[in-house]
Design a protein around this motif. Structure first.
Motif, PDB file in Angstrom:
ATOM      1  N   CYS A  73       0.739  -1.097   0.034  1.00  0.00           N
ATOM      2  CA  CYS A  73       0.030   0.051   0.233  1.00  0.00           C
ATOM      3  C   CYS A  73       0.920   1.208  -0.107  1.00  0.00           C
ATOM      4  N   GLN A  74       0.572   2.066  -1.040  1.00  0.00           N
ATOM      5  CA  GLN A  74       1.551   3.322  -1.245  1.00  0.00           C
ATOM      6  C   GLN A  74       1.641   4.214  -0.211  1.00  0.00           C
ATOM      7  N   ASN A 129       4.645   0.900   6.645  1.00  0.00           N
ATOM      8  CA  ASN A 129       4.971  -0.612   6.606  1.00  0.00           C
ATOM      9  C   ASN A 129       4.985  -1.194   5.177  1.00  0.00           C
ATOM     10  N   ARG A 130       4.621  -0.712   4.172  1.00  0.00           N
ATOM     11  CA  ARG A 130       4.427  -1.541   2.739  1.00  0.00           C
ATOM     12  C   ARG A 130       5.769  -2.437   2.625  1.00  0.00           C
ATOM     13  N   ARG A 131       5.331  -3.282   1.761  1.00  0.00           N
ATOM     14  CA  ARG A 131       6.467  -4.435   1.388  1.00  0.00           C
ATOM     15  C   ARG A 131       7.644  -3.521   0.824  1.00  0.00           C
ATOM     16  N   SER A 132       7.682  -2.613   0.207  1.00  0.00           N
ATOM     17  CA  SER A 132       8.844  -1.923  -0.371  1.00  0.00           C
ATOM     18  C   SER A 132       9.454  -0.940   0.339  1.00  0.00           C
ATOM     19  N   SER A 133       8.904  -0.887   1.717  1.00  0.00           N
ATOM     20  CA  SER A 133       9.621   0.371   2.532  1.00  0.00           C
ATOM     21  C   SER A 133      10.871  -0.137   3.253  1.00  0.00           C
ATOM     22  N   ASP A 134      11.905   0.594   3.390  1.00  0.00           N
ATOM     23  CA  ASP A 134      12.931   0.064   4.153  1.00  0.00           C
ATOM     24  C   ASP A 134      13.278   0.373   5.562  1.00  0.00           C
ATOM     25  N   SER A 138      -9.194   4.869  -6.090  1.00  0.00           N
ATOM     26  CA  SER A 138      -8.069   5.350  -5.201  1.00  0.00           C
ATOM     27  C   SER A 138      -7.330   4.116  -4.722  1.00  0.00           C
ATOM     28  N   LEU A 139      -8.200   3.258  -4.016  1.00  0.00           N
ATOM     29  CA  LEU A 139      -7.788   2.227  -3.228  1.00  0.00           C
ATOM     30  C   LEU A 139      -7.056   0.962  -4.373  1.00  0.00           C
ATOM     31  N   ALA A 199      -3.244   0.812  -3.353  1.00  0.00           N
ATOM     32  CA  ALA A 199      -3.387  -0.434  -2.345  1.00  0.00           C
ATOM     33  C   ALA A 199      -3.836  -1.642  -3.383  1.00  0.00           C
ATOM     34  N   PRO A 200      -3.194  -1.853  -4.290  1.00  0.00           N
ATOM     35  CA  PRO A 200      -3.672  -3.038  -5.345  1.00  0.00           C
ATOM     36  C   PRO A 200      -4.090  -4.193  -4.839  1.00  0.00           C
ATOM     37  N   GLU A 201      -3.638  -4.612  -3.862  1.00  0.00           N
ATOM     38  CA  GLU A 201      -3.637  -5.945  -3.052  1.00  0.00           C
ATOM     39  C   GLU A 201      -5.054  -5.984  -2.362  1.00  0.00           C
TER      40      GLU A 201
END
Length: 404
Positions: free
Chosen positions: A70-71, A75-80, A175-176, A180-182
């Motif tokens: 979720c952009q 805590n999104r998957r791609s966050s570091d 927008s979702l 937030a494609p998942e």
């Protein structure tokens, strides 16, 4: 990783979720019975019950690992960001330790999605089950519901939790889908429907176990997408009507480090969030409709509150004679709330309402004065242009930082 390190990471990660108030939950107490804990008492997240009591909640995530990207989410998957995970038994230990030290009265528990929605929901339920059944904890528990989880798991969660929440996150399905494609709007509203249905069944059968007696809530993020206040309030109105939510919470979007270009790099004014809360209160408690407070498009004004904005647009309905008007109309007068309206109606059974009576009731007379008539008062401003009144009554406070 030490427990205190996990707590530092996962308590900080939970601060972005605003839907943690305990309002609507029943009083629980272990007094005179086995177990520990109580809904009331002094306690670090502070919440308020309907009667105004302040309760402190341990507010944490089970984990900030997440399969979803979720952009708008830190805590999104791609966050570091640094990651951590509690085992259910660790959350239980923290909760009991904090309660016994009088730090908290209850628990707000959410989580990122790990392995699968069902597995994540099972882990959240395990925490609540251990507290309730193994440790006889009687205090407040709020569980975040994973929308994609099996409905049987959601129903089980409601048997242990005082309140469940399903975050809709964004007011627009488009927008979702984009941010937030998942996530799917159908699974979110489906989870809300499951909670609503189980609540109805529990209330209808007195022999049935209680199900989330504090009801359900949700959260919408303000400013992460292009949705205006009209879209947000109309979505909230539909959620209240369709799923009987207790509360919709509004959270101003907070830009995060290394955020993607699909979300704004600047936070919206916090005052916008404040005005949405004021408008939401008018929807829930005053009988206003979203269409009355704001048109099909547009944002709430920031310089005046929504009730005053409505009154200025509807000058033909004013001034209101407080000795004759219906209670619902009196409550719509700027500066006069529901309780004051009730007191006015009670008092006028005994005597004519005078201006000094309103002063004793501590009505906000600076706002009310142009819109009322009493037995000894009629406003001089009833012919003043609305634009001039607006300028006189503007109350815009100073902007504050989100995480000061």
């Amino acid at each position: 990783m030490e427990l205190i390190e996990k707590l530092t990471i996962l308590a900080d990660a939970a601060k972005y979720d605003a839907s943690c108030a305990s309002s609507g939950a029943p009083k629980r107490s272990s007094k005179g019975k086995e177990g520990i804990g109580a809904t009331n008492g002094m306690g670090i997240c502070h919440s308020y019950t309907p009667d105004g009591r302040c309760v402190s909640l341990l507010k944490v995530l089970l984990t900030n690992f997440c399969l979803y990207d979720c952009q708008y989410c830190v805590n999104r998957r791609s966050s570091d960001v640094p990651r951590a995970r509690f085992m259910p038994e660790e959350v239980v230990k923290l909760m009991l330790d904090f309660y016994q030290r009088n730090y908290v009265s209850g628990l707000f528990l959410s989580s990122g999605i790990i392995q699968s929605p069902d597995y994540t929901m099972e882990q959240l339920i395990r925490v609540a089950r251990l507290l309730r059944e193994e440790h006889q904890f009687r205090g407040y528990i709020h569980l975040k519901t994973i929308p994609e989880a099996d409905s049987a798991l959601i129903e089980e969660a409601g048997r242990y939790a005082d309140r469940l929440s399903v975050n809709i996150e964004l007011p627009s399905p488009d927008s979702l889908t984009q941010l937030a494609p998942e996530k799917q709007i159908g699974s979110i509203t489906g989870a809300m429907a499951t909670i609503d249905s189980a609540s109805n069944e529990s209330r209808a059968d007195k022999r049935a176990p209680k199900f989330a007696p504090g009801g359900q809530s949700t959260q919408m993020i303000v400013g992460a997408d292009a949705s205006d206040d009209s879209r947000i309030l109309h979505t909230a109105e539909a959620l209240y009507s369709d799923y009987r939510l207790r509360r919709v919470y509004y959270s101003a979007f907070s830009p995060i480090p290394n955020s993607p270009s699909s979300v704004p790099f600047q936070a919206p004014p916090l005052l916008r969030e404040h005005r949405l809360y004021q408008a939401d209160f008018l929807l829930r408690s005053y009988g206003f409709k979203a269409g009355e407070l704001i048109g099909a498009q547009g944002n709430l004004p920031l310089d005046i509150d929504p009730k005053l904005a409505w009154a200025l647009v509807n000058r033909a309905l004013f001034p209101v004679d407080l000795n004759l008007a219906e209670p619902a109309m009196i409550a719509r007068v700027p500066g006069i709330g529901i309780r004051s309206a009730q007191r006015i109606v009670s008092l006028r059974r005994l005597k004519r309402i005078r201006f000094e009576d309103l002063l004793r009731m501590r009505c906000v007379m600076d706002k009310a004065r142009p819109f009322i008539v009493t037995s000894d008062y009629r406003p001089r401003q009833d012919t003043v242009e609305s634009s001039q009144l607006r300028q006189q009554l503007s109350d815009q406070p100073a902007q504050m930082a989100l995480w000061a």
